[in-house]
Design a protein around this motif. Structure first.
Motif, short mmCIF file in Angstrom:
data_model
loop_
_atom_site.label_atom_id
_atom_site.label_comp_id
_atom_site.label_asym_id
_atom_site.label_seq_id
_atom_site.Cartn_x
_atom_site.Cartn_y
_atom_site.Cartn_z
N GLU A 1 -21.34 18.71 -5.41
CA GLU A 1 -22.52 19.47 -5.84
C GLU A 1 -23.77 18.92 -5.15
O GLU A 1 -24.61 19.67 -4.65
CB GLU A 1 -22.70 19.41 -7.36
N ARG A 2 -23.88 17.58 -5.14
CA ARG A 2 -25.06 17.00 -4.50
C ARG A 2 -25.07 17.27 -3.01
O ARG A 2 -26.11 17.28 -2.36
CB ARG A 2 -25.10 15.49 -4.78
N ASP A 3 -23.88 17.51 -2.45
CA ASP A 3 -23.77 17.80 -1.03
C ASP A 3 -24.02 19.29 -0.75
O ASP A 3 -23.94 19.73 0.40
CB ASP A 3 -22.38 17.39 -0.54
N GLY A 4 -24.25 20.08 -1.82
CA GLY A 4 -24.56 21.50 -1.65
C GLY A 4 -23.34 22.41 -1.63
O GLY A 4 -23.48 23.63 -1.46
N GLU A 5 -22.16 21.85 -1.79
CA GLU A 5 -20.95 22.70 -1.80
C GLU A 5 -20.66 23.15 -3.24
O GLU A 5 -19.79 22.60 -3.91
CB GLU A 5 -19.76 21.92 -1.25
N LEU A 6 -21.38 24.18 -3.68
CA LEU A 6 -21.34 24.54 -5.10
C LEU A 6 -20.01 25.17 -5.52
O LEU A 6 -19.55 24.97 -6.63
CB LEU A 6 -22.50 25.47 -5.43
N THR A 7 -19.40 25.94 -4.64
CA THR A 7 -18.13 26.59 -4.99
C THR A 7 -17.04 25.54 -5.24
O THR A 7 -16.34 25.56 -6.25
CB THR A 7 -17.67 27.55 -3.87
N THR A 8 -16.94 24.61 -4.30
CA THR A 8 -15.97 23.52 -4.44
C THR A 8 -16.28 22.71 -5.70
O THR A 8 -15.37 22.38 -6.48
CB THR A 8 -16.03 22.59 -3.22
N ALA A 9 -17.56 22.43 -5.91
CA ALA A 9 -17.96 21.62 -7.06
C ALA A 9 -17.56 22.31 -8.37
O ALA A 9 -17.00 21.67 -9.27
CB ALA A 9 -19.45 21.36 -7.03
N ALA A 10 -17.81 23.61 -8.46
CA ALA A 10 -17.49 24.35 -9.68
C ALA A 10 -15.99 24.32 -9.97
O ALA A 10 -15.56 24.10 -11.10
CB ALA A 10 -17.99 25.79 -9.57
N PRO B 1 -24.47 11.65 -0.64
CA PRO B 1 -23.17 12.19 -1.10
C PRO B 1 -22.09 12.12 -0.02
O PRO B 1 -20.92 11.93 -0.35
CB PRO B 1 -23.49 13.64 -1.48
N GLY B 2 -22.46 12.25 1.27
CA GLY B 2 -21.45 12.18 2.33
C GLY B 2 -20.74 10.83 2.32
O GLY B 2 -19.51 10.76 2.40
N ALA B 3 -21.52 9.76 2.16
CA ALA B 3 -20.94 8.42 2.14
C ALA B 3 -20.06 8.25 0.89
O ALA B 3 -18.99 7.64 0.94
CB ALA B 3 -22.05 7.37 2.14
N GLY B 4 -20.52 8.82 -0.23
CA GLY B 4 -19.73 8.76 -1.46
C GLY B 4 -18.40 9.47 -1.30
O GLY B 4 -17.35 8.95 -1.71
N LEU B 5 -18.44 10.67 -0.68
CA LEU B 5 -17.20 11.42 -0.47
C LEU B 5 -16.25 10.68 0.47
O LEU B 5 -15.03 10.72 0.28
CB LEU B 5 -17.52 12.82 0.08
N ALA B 6 -16.82 9.99 1.44
CA ALA B 6 -15.98 9.21 2.37
C ALA B 6 -15.29 8.07 1.61
O ALA B 6 -14.11 7.79 1.83
CB ALA B 6 -16.83 8.65 3.50
#
Lengths: 135, 405
Positions: free
Chosen positions: B363-372, B337-342
Motif C-alpha cells: 500500500e505504501r508503495d502505491g500498489e493498492l490492488t495488490t495491497a487490498a 517500502p521498496g527496501a521493506g519488500l526486499a
C-alpha cells in the motif's frame, strides 16, 4: 494453548470408511460407540484438555429477520439440507498437531462390526482474544 | 479479607514448606487449605485502624505457615508411608526466621520445570507463585474448573516426582529438584502469561507484571530486568491500543496522550540500568524497541533507523523468522517500502502475519490492488477477531476507494 472445535456432521462431510447408518448397528455396537466417546472426553478432562462437548438434535430451523413489525421468517426444519451438525467437542491443547492427533482418535470410535467408523471430523480453530502486544 | 495480601504471601509460605522437606504437591494442597482457613477466620478488615485496634493476626505469614504445616503433618500422618514420614517430620526442628526470597525463587524455577508443557507451567506458576485459585486460573483461560484442576494437579505430580529425598543425610538445599528450569524458561512462562492479556476477574497482564517485579527483586539478572521493562512499556500503551468499541488501534494511530508516562519512565529506567551491564538478551532488545516507540512524540518522529539496528541485534540473538518479519516492517519505515519488500521477499510466506506486512508495504508503495487482496487474505488467516476486523476494514478501505474513483 489454543482452543479447537471438533465438529461431527450428520451429513455434508465425505463418506466415512465404515459407512453403515447407526440404526443398522446392534445395540451393543451403539453402546460401545457411546462408551468410546465418553471415555475419550473423560480422558481429555484428566489431561486438562477438555473444554466442552454437546450432541445436537438432527432437526434445525433457519430463521430470518422478517422486516419492521413483522415476525421472523422461518424456513425449516432443514433436515434434508446437505450439511448438518451432529455435535461438537471443544478442546484446549498445546499445538495444532495435538488437535489433529485427538481428532484422529475421536474419529476412530467403533461403529458397525466394532470397527472404527473413520468418520470425517471438521477441526476448526477458535479465534482468540487479541494478545497484549499487537503492534 | 485482603486477597492481594494472601496472594503475595502464598509463594513464601509454600516455599517454606517445601524447604522444610514437604513434597511439592502435598505442600501446595496444605497451603491451599490454610488459605481457605484464612479466608474463613481472618477479620474482614485487617487494617490496624479497625475498631478492634489491631489486626488479631499480627503475623499473617507466620499464621499461614503454622496452619499449612499442621495440615501437611495431618495429611502426611494419614499417608500409607506414615511411619517413615513421621520419622522425617520428627527430626525436623522448627526453623528460625529465614529470608523468604530464596524460597519463592525456587518456586519460580520449579514451575518452569522442563518436563512441563508451556500451558502447565503457566498454570502452575499462577497457582504456586501467584497464589491464584484454580477457579480464577480456569476463568482466565476460559476452560472448566475441573479441567484446570486436572492440569494443575498433573503439573504438581510432574514436579513432585523430582521432590525431596526422604534420606535426611543428603544435602537438600540444592539439587532437590532434578531439573528445575533455567531463567530463560521462567521468563518465557511469565511472558506467556503477559501475552494472554485477558482481563477478567484476574488481569493476567497485571498479574504477570506483579510476578516479574517479585522475581526482579529476588534475582539480579539483566534479562529479568529486560522482561520487566518490556512488560511495563507495552502495558503503558494498553488503554490506547483499543477503541471504545474494542477494535484495534495501530501504533501509528494511537492517541499518545493516553500512554501511561509513569510506566514508560519506569520501564526506560529499568532498561537503561540493565543495558549498562552489557549482557544483552532478547528481552532487553525487545524492550529497547518498545522504548524507542514510547519515546517518539509522534509516529512520524519514530527513530526507525535505531529500531532497525535493534532488530538486527534480535535477529543475531534469536534467529527467529518472526523477528525478521518485524524487521522488514522497520526497514520499510526507515528506508522506504521498496527496501521493506526486499527484506520481506526472502522470508517464508507461511509466517503468521506475513500477508498483513506485505499488504502494508505494498500500500505504501502505491500498489493498492495488490495491497487490498493481501489485506483480505491476511484477514482470513487472522488468529483473533479484533485483528481480523481490522484487516478486513483495511481491505474494504482500499477496495471502496478504488471503486469510487
Amino acid at each position: 494453548m489454543a482452543k479447537y472445535l471438533l465438529l461431527k456432521h450428520y451429513r455434508g462431510a465425505p463418506t466415512p470408511v465404515n459407512d453403515v447408518p447407526m440404526d443398522r448397528w446392534t445395540p451393543e455396537e451403539i453402546a460401545a460407540h457411546m462408551q468410546y466417546m465418553n471415555d475419550f472426553a473423560a480422558r481429555l478432562e484428566r489431561t486438562g484438555e477438555f473444554v466442552d462437548s454437546q450432541a445436537l438434535a438432527p432437526g434445525g430451523t433457519f430463521v430470518q429477520y422478517g422486516g419492521e413489525g413483522r415476525p421472523p421468517v422461518t424456513d425449516g426444519p432443514f433436515a434434508e439440507t446437505k450439511d448438518l451438525i451432529a455435535g461438537w467437542m471443544v478442546i484446549d491443547v498445546d499445538s495444532y498437531e495435538r488437535a489433529v492427533e485427538l481428532a484422529g482418535e475421536l474419529s476412530a470410535a467403533p461403529g458397525a462390526g466394532g470397527k472404527p467408523i473413520h468418520e470425517w471430523l471438521e477441526l476448526r480453530p477458535f479465534l482468540t482474544a487479541p494478545p497484549t502486544i499487537t503492534e | 479479607m485482603n486477597e492481594l495480601l494472601l496472594r503475595s504471601l502464598t509463594p513464601s509460605v509454600l516455599g517454606i514448606l517445601v524447604r522444610r522437606g514437604a513434597d511439592f504437591a502435598a505442600a501446595e494442597d496444605a497451603v491451599q487449605d490454610a488459605l481457605a482457613e484464612a479466608v474463613r477466620v481472618w477479620p474482614a478488615d485487617p487494617s490496624p485502624s479497625s475498631s478492634s485496634g489491631a489486626h488479631p493476626v499480627r503475623d499473617p505469614k507466620g499464621w499461614l505457615v503454622t496452619v499449612a504445616w499442621r495440615r501437611f503433618l495431618d495429611a502426611t500422618r494419614a499417608d500409607t508411608a506414615r511411619r517413615r514420614r513421621e520419622d522425617l517430620v520428627g527430626e525436623e526442628t522448627a526453623p528460625g526466621p529465614v529470608s523468604a526470597v530464596d524460597d519463592t525463587l525456587q518456586l519460580y524455577f520449579l514451575c518452569a520445570h522442563p518436563s512441563l508443557t508451556p500451558s502447565s507451567a503457566v498454570a502452575l506458576t499462577l497457582r504456586a507463585v501467584g497464589g491464584l485459585t484454580t477457579r480464577q486460573i480456569a476463568d482466565a483461560y476460559l476452560v472448566p474448573e475441573a479441567t484446570m484442576a486436572q492440569r494443575i494437579s498433573r503439573a504438581k505430580r510432574t514436579v513432585s516426582g523430582s521432590g525431596v529425598s526422604p534420606d535426611r543425610t543428603k544435602p537438600r538445599a540444592r539439587g532437590r529438584f532434578d531439573r528445575p528450569g533455567d531463567v530463560a524458561t521462567v521468563l518465557r512462562v511469565l511472558y506467556l502469561v503477559f501475552n494472554e492479556g485477558y482481563s477478567g476477574d484476574v488481569d493476567l497482564a497485571a498479574e504477570s507484571i506483579r510476578l516479574t517485579r517479585q522475581l526482579a527483586a529476588a534475582i539480579d539478572h539483566p534479562e529479568v530486568a529486560g522482561l520487566l521493562a518490556l512488560m511495563l512499556l507495552h502495558h503503558a500503551r494498553r488503554t490506547a491500543r483499543t477503541a471504545p468499541d474494542g477494535s484495534l488501534v495501530p501504533l501509528a494511530e494511537q492517541d499518545r496522550g493516553r500512554w501511561d508516562t509513569v510506566l514508560i519512565a519506569e520501564g526506560v529506567e529499568i532498561l537503561q540500568t540493565a543495558l549498562a551491564r552489557d549482557r544483552l538478551g532478547e528481552f532487553q532488545a525487545q524492550a529497547a524497541i518498545a522504548a524507542l516507540h514510547a519515546d517518539a512524540p509522534t509516529a512520524e518522529e519514530t527513530d526507525w533507523a535505531q529500531i532497525v539496528e535493534w532488530y538486527d541485534e534480535l535477529v543475531r540473538l534469536t534467529d527467529s523468522p518472526v523477528v525478521r518479519l518485524n524487521r522488514a516492517v522497520a526497514v520499510g519505515q526507515a528506508d522506504g517500502p521498496g527496501a521493506g519488500l526486499a527484506a520481506l521477499a526472502v522470508l517464508d510466506e507461511s509466517l503468521p502475519r506475513h500477508d498483513a506486512v506485505a499488504a502494508y508495504l505494498h500500500e505504501r508503495d502505491g500498489e493498492l490492488t495488490t495491497a487490498a487482496r493481501l489485506y483480505a487474505e491476511a484477514a482470513r488467516k487472522a488468529p483473533n477477531l479484533a485483528e481480523r476486523d481490522h484487516l478486513t476494514r483495511q481491505a474494504a478501505r482500499l477496495n471502496t476507494r478504488r471503486s469510487s474513483r
